[in-house]
Design a protein around this motif. Structure first.
Motif, PDB file in Angstrom:
ATOM      1  N   ARG A   8      14.917   1.403  31.368  1.00 29.45           N
ATOM      2  CA  ARG A   8      13.785   1.506  32.310  1.00 29.45           C
ATOM      3  C   ARG A   8      13.306   0.116  32.731  1.00 29.45           C
ATOM      4  O   ARG A   8      13.054  -0.124  33.917  1.00 29.45           O
ATOM      5  N   ILE A   9      13.190  -0.791  31.770  1.00 35.74           N
ATOM      6  CA  ILE A   9      12.731  -2.154  32.079  1.00 35.74           C
ATOM      7  C   ILE A   9      13.718  -2.844  33.012  1.00 35.74           C
ATOM      8  O   ILE A   9      13.324  -3.502  33.982  1.00 35.74           O
ATOM      9  N   ALA A  10      15.012  -2.705  32.719  1.00 37.78           N
ATOM     10  CA  ALA A  10      16.034  -3.339  33.559  1.00 37.78           C
ATOM     11  C   ALA A  10      15.994  -2.797  34.982  1.00 37.78           C
ATOM     12  O   ALA A  10      16.067  -3.558  35.964  1.00 37.78           O
ATOM     13  N   GLU A  11      15.872  -1.484  35.113  1.00 34.75           N
ATOM     14  CA  GLU A  11      15.838  -0.876  36.439  1.00 34.75           C
ATOM     15  C   GLU A  11      14.569  -1.265  37.202  1.00 34.75           C
ATOM     16  O   GLU A  11      14.607  -1.530  38.411  1.00 34.75           O
ATOM     17  N   ALA A  12      13.439  -1.320  36.496  1.00 33.73           N
ATOM     18  CA  ALA A  12      12.184  -1.722  37.135  1.00 33.73           C
ATOM     19  C   ALA A  12      12.246  -3.178  37.586  1.00 33.73           C
ATOM     20  O   ALA A  12      11.749  -3.526  38.669  1.00 33.73           O
ATOM     21  N   THR A  13      12.865  -4.022  36.774  1.00 37.94           N
ATOM     22  CA  THR A  13      12.994  -5.442  37.127  1.00 37.94           C
ATOM     23  C   THR A  13      13.860  -5.609  38.369  1.00 37.94           C
ATOM     24  O   THR A  13      13.537  -6.394  39.270  1.00 37.94           O
ATOM     25  N   LYS A  14      14.942  -4.852  38.426  1.00 35.73           N
ATOM     26  CA  LYS A  14      15.824  -4.930  39.591  1.00 35.73           C
ATOM     27  C   LYS A  14      15.087  -4.497  40.857  1.00 35.73           C
ATOM     28  O   LYS A  14      15.163  -5.163  41.890  1.00 35.73           O
ATOM     29  N   ARG A  15      14.352  -3.391  40.789  1.00 40.03           N
ATOM     30  CA  ARG A  15      13.601  -2.905  41.954  1.00 40.03           C
ATOM     31  C   ARG A  15      12.541  -3.905  42.382  1.00 40.03           C
ATOM     32  O   ARG A  15      12.375  -4.193  43.572  1.00 40.03           O
ATOM     33  N   TRP A  16      11.829  -4.456  41.403  1.00 40.27           N
ATOM     34  CA  TRP A  16      10.770  -5.412  41.691  1.00 40.27           C
ATOM     35  C   TRP A  16      11.334  -6.663  42.364  1.00 40.27           C
ATOM     36  O   TRP A  16      10.774  -7.168  43.328  1.00 40.27           O
ATOM     37  N   ASN A  17      12.442  -7.155  41.845  1.00 44.86           N
ATOM     38  CA  ASN A  17      13.064  -8.349  42.420  1.00 44.86           C
ATOM     39  C   ASN A  17      13.515  -8.108  43.860  1.00 44.86           C
ATOM     40  O   ASN A  17      13.370  -8.976  44.716  1.00 44.86           O
TER      41      ASN A  17
END
Length: 202
Positions: free
Chosen positions: A185-194
Motif C-alpha cells: 500500500r505504501i509503495a503504491e501510494a508513493t508511486k501515485r503521489w509522485n
C-alpha cells in the motif's frame, strides 16, 4: 521508481521482523526499499547522530517509521532519532514525502495507538503525507488469515506475548501478512503521489 526507507528501532527483534515484512511487501511492487535500523550506540550523551542514515532519508520518496511501544510510547532510542530530525524540520527536507508508521508490543492493546499517534503527529510537523492501513480486520470478512487482527488503521500494530525467559523473536502470521500488505500500500501510494506531483510540476 520510488525509493522507500523503513527506519526503526527494535529491542527484542519483533519490530525488526515487522520491518522486514513491510520491506517484502514493497519489493513485491517492484520498488526499491531500504531498512535503516536505529541502534543505541548511535546515541552519545543523549543525542542520536548518524549522517549516513539521515542522507538516505533525505533522498527517499517515502519514510516508514517503526518502534516498539514501551510504556505507552515510542522507545527512547527511537525518540532520540526523531529529535535529531529537527534539522530536517527546519529545512523542510522531508516535506511532501509519504510517511507511515508501525509498532509492536506484548499486549493486545499495550497502548500502541499512543505510539502511532505520536508518529503521525511527527510526520505532520515535518509536512509529510501520512498513509494509514487500508485492510479491514479479516474476521469481519469471514477470513482466518489474521490480517489486521488488532483492528488498527492509523498504522499497523503487531503483538507477541512477551517471554520472560528470552528466546527467538517470532511474529504472528497475521501480523506478518498485514505488514506485507502495508508495504504494498505504501509503495503504491508513493508511486501515485509522485506521479501527481510530477503532473503538477509540468
Amino acid at each position: 521508481m520510488p525509493s522507500i526507507a523503513i527506519v526503526y528501532f527494535s529491542g527484542s527483534g519483533h519490530t525488526h521482523l515487522t520491518a522486514e515484512a513491510i520491506a517484502e511487501g514493497v519489493r513485491k511492487t517492484g520498488n526499491h526499499v531500504e531498512l535503516l535500523r536505529i541502534k543505541g550506540e548511535q546515541i552519545t550523551n543523549g543525542r542520536w547522530q548518524d549522517d549516513e542514515i539521515m542522507e538516505k532519508l533525505d533522498r527517499a520518496d517515502a519514510i516508514v517509521f517503526g518502534s516498539p511501544t514501551y510504556m505507552g510510547g515510542v522507545a527512547a532510542q527511537f525518540k532520540a532519532f526523531l529529535d535529531a530530525g529537527s534539522s530536517a524540520w527546519f529545512s523542510r527536507k522531508w516535506k511532501d514525502k509519504i510517511a507511515a508508521g508501525f509498532t509492536h508490543s506484548g499486549s493486545l492493546s499495550g497502548d500502541k495507538q499512543g505510539t502511532l499517534i505520536y508518529l503521525s503527529i511527527y510526520a505532520a510537523q515535518q509536512g509529510m503525507v501520512w498513509v494509514g492501513a487500508g485492510d479491514l480486520p479479516s474476521q469481519y470478512l469471514g477470513k482466518t488469515d489474521g490480517v489486521n487482527r488488532l483492528g488498527s488503521f492509523l498504522g499497523i500494530m503487531g503483538q507477541t506475548i512477551m517471554s520472560m525467559t528470552g528466546g527467538e523473536a517470532i511474529l504472528d502470521s497475521g501480523d506478518r501478512l498485514t505488514a506485507e500488505y502495508f508495504g504494498q500500500r505504501i509503495a503504491e501510494a508513493t508511486k501515485r503521489w509522485n506521479l501527481e506531483q510530477l503532473a503538477i510540476a509540468t
